[in-house]
Design a protein around this motif. Structure first.
Motif, short mmCIF file in Angstrom:
data_model
loop_
_atom_site.label_atom_id
_atom_site.label_comp_id
_atom_site.label_asym_id
_atom_site.label_seq_id
_atom_site.Cartn_x
_atom_site.Cartn_y
_atom_site.Cartn_z
N ASN A 194 0.56 -1.07 0.15
CA ASN A 194 -0.01 -0.04 -0.30
C ASN A 194 0.77 1.21 -0.15
N ASN A 195 2.36 1.29 0.89
CA ASN A 195 2.80 2.75 0.82
C ASN A 195 3.68 3.31 0.06
N ALA A 196 3.94 1.50 -1.03
CA ALA A 196 4.57 1.20 -1.40
C ALA A 196 4.08 1.99 -3.03
N ARG A 197 3.06 1.48 -3.18
CA ARG A 197 2.42 1.71 -4.31
C ARG A 197 2.53 3.25 -4.69
N ILE A 198 1.19 3.83 -3.44
CA ILE A 198 1.36 5.10 -3.49
C ILE A 198 2.09 6.28 -3.34
N PHE A 199 2.60 5.61 -2.26
CA PHE A 199 4.00 6.15 -2.23
C PHE A 199 5.58 6.42 -2.18
N LYS A 200 5.94 5.60 -2.91
CA LYS A 200 7.26 5.48 -2.73
C LYS A 200 7.93 4.86 -2.07
N THR A 201 7.58 4.63 -0.64
CA THR A 201 8.66 4.84 0.24
C THR A 201 7.70 3.75 1.51
N THR A 202 8.26 3.28 2.21
CA THR A 202 7.41 2.22 2.82
C THR A 202 6.52 2.84 4.81
N LYS A 203 7.76 4.08 4.41
CA LYS A 203 7.09 5.26 5.59
C LYS A 203 6.96 6.54 5.66
N PRO A 204 6.08 7.19 4.19
CA PRO A 204 5.76 8.25 4.72
C PRO A 204 5.62 9.61 4.82
N ILE A 205 6.34 10.45 5.14
CA ILE A 205 6.02 11.93 5.57
C ILE A 205 5.11 12.57 4.50
N ILE A 206 3.84 12.82 5.09
CA ILE A 206 2.28 13.11 4.63
C ILE A 206 2.27 14.94 4.42
N GLY A 207 2.70 16.11 3.98
CA GLY A 207 2.66 17.51 3.98
C GLY A 207 1.05 17.26 4.14
N VAL A 208 0.30 19.02 4.81
CA VAL A 208 -1.05 19.35 4.34
C VAL A 208 -0.96 20.21 3.65
N VAL A 209 -1.55 20.56 3.02
CA VAL A 209 -1.59 21.93 2.55
C VAL A 209 -3.01 22.53 2.93
N HIS A 210 -3.08 23.45 4.11
CA HIS A 210 -3.97 24.00 4.57
C HIS A 210 -4.73 25.14 3.59
N LEU A 211 -5.65 24.41 2.58
CA LEU A 211 -6.23 25.98 2.34
C LEU A 211 -6.61 27.09 2.71
N LEU A 212 -6.83 28.14 2.29
CA LEU A 212 -7.74 29.67 2.99
C LEU A 212 -8.58 29.74 2.78
N PRO A 213 -9.58 29.96 3.18
CA PRO A 213 -11.09 29.85 3.09
C PRO A 213 -11.94 30.21 1.48
N LEU A 214 -12.59 29.18 1.16
CA LEU A 214 -13.22 29.01 0.17
C LEU A 214 -15.04 29.06 -0.09
N PRO A 215 -14.88 29.46 -1.33
CA PRO A 215 -16.32 30.10 -1.83
C PRO A 215 -17.39 29.79 -0.43
N ALA A 216 -18.31 30.26 0.74
CA ALA A 216 -19.58 29.65 0.94
C ALA A 216 -19.23 29.65 2.51
N SER A 217 -17.56 29.53 2.57
CA SER A 217 -17.32 29.97 4.24
C SER A 217 -17.51 31.16 4.98
#
Length: 293
Positions: A13-36
């Motif tokens: 699972n990890n190797a297929r998606i992230f190409k490593t067995t122990k991935p570090i996944i960063g987060v993009v927190h979007l600024l407020p979107l329409p209707a918020s």
């Protein structure tokens, strides 16, 4: 107890998606979107900030990125406004053209169907679901798991998007008192999650190593991710126990959740995390060698 990578499913699972067995996944927190509540009226500003943060994460060496409508708080507990879905689709599609990293989506607070729809349309690799199974009392009200709907919707779409599901999600309390082991097993065996996420009680709060070890034991071959609170002080112990980490606050300027991503902090954090994995693997090889002798 260190996480043993000897099960095919966890590695695949990890190797297929992230190409490593122990991935570090960063987060993009979007600024407020329409209707918020705090929508600023300019989608281009949201897009520009997202592009800067995704680029900083990629340059710093993360193994994947997850995009969240984090600054849309206060959140609706389930279905978001169609404008949010439209905006996130445009943004994620743009980010996937910009950086060559596995991309995930979390539509807060718990609009898993919209996340699955966006991911399927733009060919993102995974989604995060806060409440896949069970019932949680949250600041948005009572949120019920939606595994039945989501899994059938994925099948209808002909999608292969992976589902990473929180277990006893942060900023919430379960109705009833399920223990962690039971909750993890239910999320995987009855909710059919492809991976599970273990967090502390709130954003920026880390799970205990003991909780991670319990989750790993219950999860079997299914990957277990740290969902919050990973920092320079604890990343070694967390990565030794788990199969990867989703990181936000520690990668931002001065470590503050409201600040933009700091590319220098990203590279330093990723280097520290990867080093702990290398050291852990070397330690296990040494122990195995001693036992063979």
């Amino acid at each position: 107890m260190a996480r043993h990578q000897d099960s095919d499913r966890g590695i695949v699972n990890n190797a297929r998606i992230f190409k490593t067995t122990k991935p570090i996944i960063g987060v993009v927190h979007l600024l407020p979107l329409p209707a918020s509540a705090r929508w600023g009226g300019k989608l281009k500003a949201v897009m520009d900030r997202a592009e800067q943060e995704a680029t900083a994460l990629a340059a710093g060496g993360v193994d994947g990125i997850i995009v969240e409508n984090f600054f849309d708080a206060p959140f609706t507990k389930e279905g978001v406004d169609p404008a949010v879905v439209s905006a996130m689709t445009l943004i994620v599609d743009r980010l996937m053209d910009l950086v060559a990293l596995p991309m995930g989506i979390n539509v807060l607070r718990n609009d898993a169907s919209s996340a699955m729809a966006i991911a399927s349309c733009v060919n993102a690799q995974f989604i995060r679901v806060n409440v896949l199974t069970g019932v949680m009392a949250t600041d948005q009200g009572i949120i019920e798991g939606n595994a039945h709907q989501l899994l059938r919707y994925r099948r209808e779409l002909g999608s292969e998007v992976a589902i990473l599901a929180d277990v006893l999600v942060k900023h919430a309390r379960p109705l009833g008192t399920p223990n962690l082991t039971t909750a993890v097993k239910d999320t995987i065996e009855r909710g059919l999650a492809d991976g599970v996420i273990i967090s502390g009680w709130a954003t920026g709060s880390a799970p205990t190593v003991e909780d991670l070890e319990l989750a790993v034991a219950a999860a079997g071959d299914t990957p277990v991710f740290v969902g919050s609170g990973a920092n320079w002080d604890n990343i070694g112990s967390l990565m030794e126990a788990a199969d990867g980490a989703i990181v936000a606050s520690s990668l931002k300027r001065h470590g503050k959740i409201g600040n933009p991503i700091d590319p220098i902090r990203v590279s330093q954090f990723v280097e520290a995390a990867k080093m702990t994995v290398v050291v852990s693997e070397q330690r296990k090889k040494s122990v195995s060698s001693v036992r063979l002798k």
